[in-house]
Motif scaffolding. Structure first.
Motif, PDB file in Angstrom:
ATOM      1  N   MET A   1      80.100 -53.520   5.304  1.00 20.85           N
ATOM      2  CA  MET A   1      80.132 -52.053   5.361  1.00 20.85           C
ATOM      3  C   MET A   1      79.878 -51.480   3.962  1.00 20.85           C
ATOM      4  SD  MET A   1      83.113 -49.496   6.661  1.00 20.85           S
ATOM      5  CE  MET A   1      82.872 -49.698   8.387  1.00 20.85           C
ATOM      6  N   GLY A   2      80.406 -52.150   2.943  1.00 25.42           N
ATOM      7  CA  GLY A   2      80.189 -51.713   1.559  1.00 25.42           C
ATOM      8  C   GLY A   2      78.710 -51.754   1.202  1.00 25.42           C
ATOM      9  N   GLU A   3      78.015 -52.821   1.642  1.00 30.97           N
ATOM     10  CA  GLU A   3      76.574 -52.916   1.343  1.00 30.97           C
ATOM     11  C   GLU A   3      75.795 -51.833   2.094  1.00 30.97           C
ATOM     12  OE1 GLU A   3      75.583 -56.999   2.152  1.00 30.97           O
ATOM     13  OE2 GLU A   3      76.636 -57.694   0.363  1.00 30.97           O
ATOM     14  N   ASN A   4      76.201 -51.583   3.351  1.00 25.47           N
ATOM     15  CA  ASN A   4      75.556 -50.497   4.111  1.00 25.47           C
ATOM     16  C   ASN A   4      75.812 -49.149   3.436  1.00 25.47           C
ATOM     17  OD1 ASN A   4      74.331 -51.912   6.242  1.00 25.47           O
ATOM     18  ND2 ASN A   4      76.304 -52.190   7.228  1.00 25.47           N
ATOM     19  N   LEU A   5      77.023 -49.009   2.907  1.00 27.21           N
ATOM     20  CA  LEU A   5      77.383 -47.772   2.213  1.00 27.21           C
ATOM     21  C   LEU A   5      76.506 -47.574   0.967  1.00 27.21           C
ATOM     22  CD1 LEU A   5      79.363 -45.386   1.623  1.00 27.21           C
ATOM     23  CD2 LEU A   5      80.919 -47.058   0.598  1.00 27.21           C
TER      24      LEU A   5
ATOM     25  N   VAL B   1      86.180 -48.759  -6.076  1.00 30.80           N
ATOM     26  CA  VAL B   1      86.386 -50.078  -5.472  1.00 30.80           C
ATOM     27  C   VAL B   1      86.514 -49.825  -3.980  1.00 30.80           C
ATOM     28  CG1 VAL B   1      87.921 -52.071  -5.217  1.00 30.80           C
ATOM     29  CG2 VAL B   1      87.505 -51.108  -7.495  1.00 30.80           C
ATOM     30  N   PHE B   2      85.621 -50.440  -3.190  1.00 26.80           N
ATOM     31  CA  PHE B   2      85.657 -50.248  -1.737  1.00 26.80           C
ATOM     32  C   PHE B   2      86.070 -51.569  -1.087  1.00 26.80           C
ATOM     33  CE2 PHE B   2      83.661 -50.545   2.464  1.00 26.80           C
ATOM     34  CZ  PHE B   2      84.259 -49.452   3.066  1.00 26.80           C
ATOM     35  N   LEU B   3      87.121 -51.504  -0.243  1.00 26.34           N
ATOM     36  CA  LEU B   3      87.582 -52.741   0.382  1.00 26.34           C
ATOM     37  C   LEU B   3      88.081 -52.491   1.799  1.00 26.34           C
ATOM     38  CD1 LEU B   3      90.984 -52.568   0.148  1.00 26.34           C
ATOM     39  CD2 LEU B   3      90.362 -52.857  -2.267  1.00 26.34           C
ATOM     40  N   PRO B   4      88.149 -53.523   2.659  1.00 22.86           N
ATOM     41  CA  PRO B   4      87.851 -54.925   2.375  1.00 22.86           C
ATOM     42  C   PRO B   4      86.475 -55.344   2.897  1.00 22.86           C
ATOM     43  CG  PRO B   4      89.135 -54.821   4.394  1.00 22.86           C
ATOM     44  CD  PRO B   4      88.868 -53.382   3.952  1.00 22.86           C
TER      45      PRO B   4
ATOM     46  N   LEU C   1      79.738 -49.229  -7.023  1.00 21.99           N
ATOM     47  CA  LEU C   1      80.673 -49.742  -6.022  1.00 21.99           C
ATOM     48  C   LEU C   1      81.052 -51.192  -6.291  1.00 21.99           C
ATOM     49  CD1 LEU C   1      79.443 -48.606  -2.462  1.00 21.99           C
ATOM     50  CD2 LEU C   1      81.186 -47.574  -3.875  1.00 21.99           C
ATOM     51  N   VAL C   2      82.351 -51.456  -6.352  1.00 20.18           N
ATOM     52  CA  VAL C   2      82.827 -52.840  -6.421  1.00 20.18           C
ATOM     53  C   VAL C   2      83.314 -53.194  -5.020  1.00 20.18           C
ATOM     54  CG1 VAL C   2      84.557 -54.392  -7.441  1.00 20.18           C
ATOM     55  CG2 VAL C   2      83.559 -52.534  -8.826  1.00 20.18           C
TER      56      VAL C   2
END
Ligand code: 13P
Ligand code: SF4
Length: 338
Positions: A180-184, A173-176, A197-198
């Motif tokens: 950045m999560g989508e780039n990751l 789970v990557f937050l917030p 990845l959530v």
């Protein structure tokens, strides 16, 4: 510091707004404040840490350390000063306190939130943990101490891909930061690293404003353009960029570019200002987005903090939160070394 010396450093700063433009006349006023701050800081043995997004007169006039959030968290541990004035946003001051519980950390800014850090609470993370029991919880450093305390590993924009790929668990789970999560996700896919990845829904209100159409437009207008952006930008912008990195990494990349390349730097404009001062012969084109939180730090409120530290905002954290948040940050240092 003489006004002329300051003016020489700041005269090539020419971003979009009057906040980022300097005349000899305003450098005279600024130099007076800078000298008062530097004298008091020495007398009181205080270290001033400043993020690259604060006003350039802070960076060039009074900061002992200036950099990205990862670099500053290390600087906070290095300094011998017992009091730190952290010209940035509150979560960065909290990080300094977590790493230096015995030091006094004072925040001069008057509005030091952050749209990312404010997008989720520790209580919300605890609820998510019940839902995603077998996931590792990774938080971006742009989070409150309560959120870090509830997570397993912290990351910064300079090490997020490396750390997430080094975590043995495939469920994260990557937050917030959703963008950045989508780039990751895209970076991990390019590297052939499989992770589920959530993501949460937070965004940086400064970086999310940049639009892929803007990049296309400037590319057409400027031959040989190098586009550089922060990973808090939209994936459409990141995909069209020549380089994506933390504030510190973007500085290094731009310093390494040939002098003739025009540069479109898509991040808070304090970094543009810093580079325009350092590299006056380069052509920086395009936009200027200000972070109201970073820009709430000023020479005036730094001076006031030095004069009356008792009245300043001081970072205070309870021991349970501090200990748990420290473990989360220390895990970042451990995974970063692997
Ligand atoms: P860095 O981690 O690159 O310093 O960025 C922090 C930040 O707030 C970006 O908006
Ligand atoms: Fe937060 Fe964005 Fe400001 Fe950085 S630029 S401190 S992420 S609001």
């Amino acid at each position: 510091m003489q006004a002329a010396e300051l003016y020489n450093k700041l005269r090539s700063v020419q971003n979009g707004t009057v906040l980022c433009q300097y005349s000899m006349e305003n450098c005279e006023k600024l130099a007076d404040l800078i000298n008062q701050i530097n004298e008091l800081k020495k007398e009181k043995k205080v270290a001033i840490l400043a993020h690259s997004y604060v006003a350039p007169e802070i960076t060039f006039g009074v900061a002992d350390y200036s950099g990205d959030s990862y670099q500053l968290s290390k600087n906070a541990m290095e300094t011998n000063a017992q009091t730190i004035i952290f010209a940035a946003v509150e979560f960065m001051g909290e990080t300094a306190k977590i790493l230096n519980p015995d030091k006094r950390v004072l925040i001069p800014g008057t509005n030091t939130g952050c749209s990312l850090a404010d997008s989720i609470t520790g209580e919300q993370v605890k609820k998510l943990k019940e839902q995603y029991k077998d996931h590792t919880f990774v938080c971006y450093i742009n989070t409150t101490a309560d959120v870090k305390a509830a997570c397993d590993v912290c990351v910064t924009s300079s090490n997020v891909t490396k750390i997430v790929s080094n975590i043995p668990n495939d469920k994260i789970v990557f937050l917030p930061d959703k963008l950045m999560g989508e780039n990751l996700k895209n970076e991990l896919e390019k590297m052939g690293v499989k992770k589920e990845l959530v993501l949460h829904t937070g965004t940086c209100y400064v970086h999310e404003q940049y639009d892929p159409d803007l990049v296309e437009y400037f590319r057409i207008q400027n031959k040989g353009l190098r586009v550089v952006c922060h990973p808090e930008c939209h994936p459409g912008v990141a995909m069209l960029s020549d380089y994506v990195g933390s504030t510190g990494q973007m500085l290094d990349y731009i310093r390494s570019l040939p002098e003739e390349s025009p540069i479109l730097l898509l991040t808070e404009c304090g970094l543009n200002a810093r580079l325009q001062s350092e590299l006056p012969n380069r052509r920086f084109i395009g936009s200027c987005n200000l972070c109201k939180y970073m820009k709430s730090n000023s020479l005036e409120n730094i001076l006031q903090t030095l004069k009356e530290p008792g009245k300043a905002k001081e970072v205070k954290l309870n021991t349970t939160v501090l200990t748990a948040a420290k473990r989360c940050i220390e895990n970042m240092f451990i995974y970063n070394e692997r």
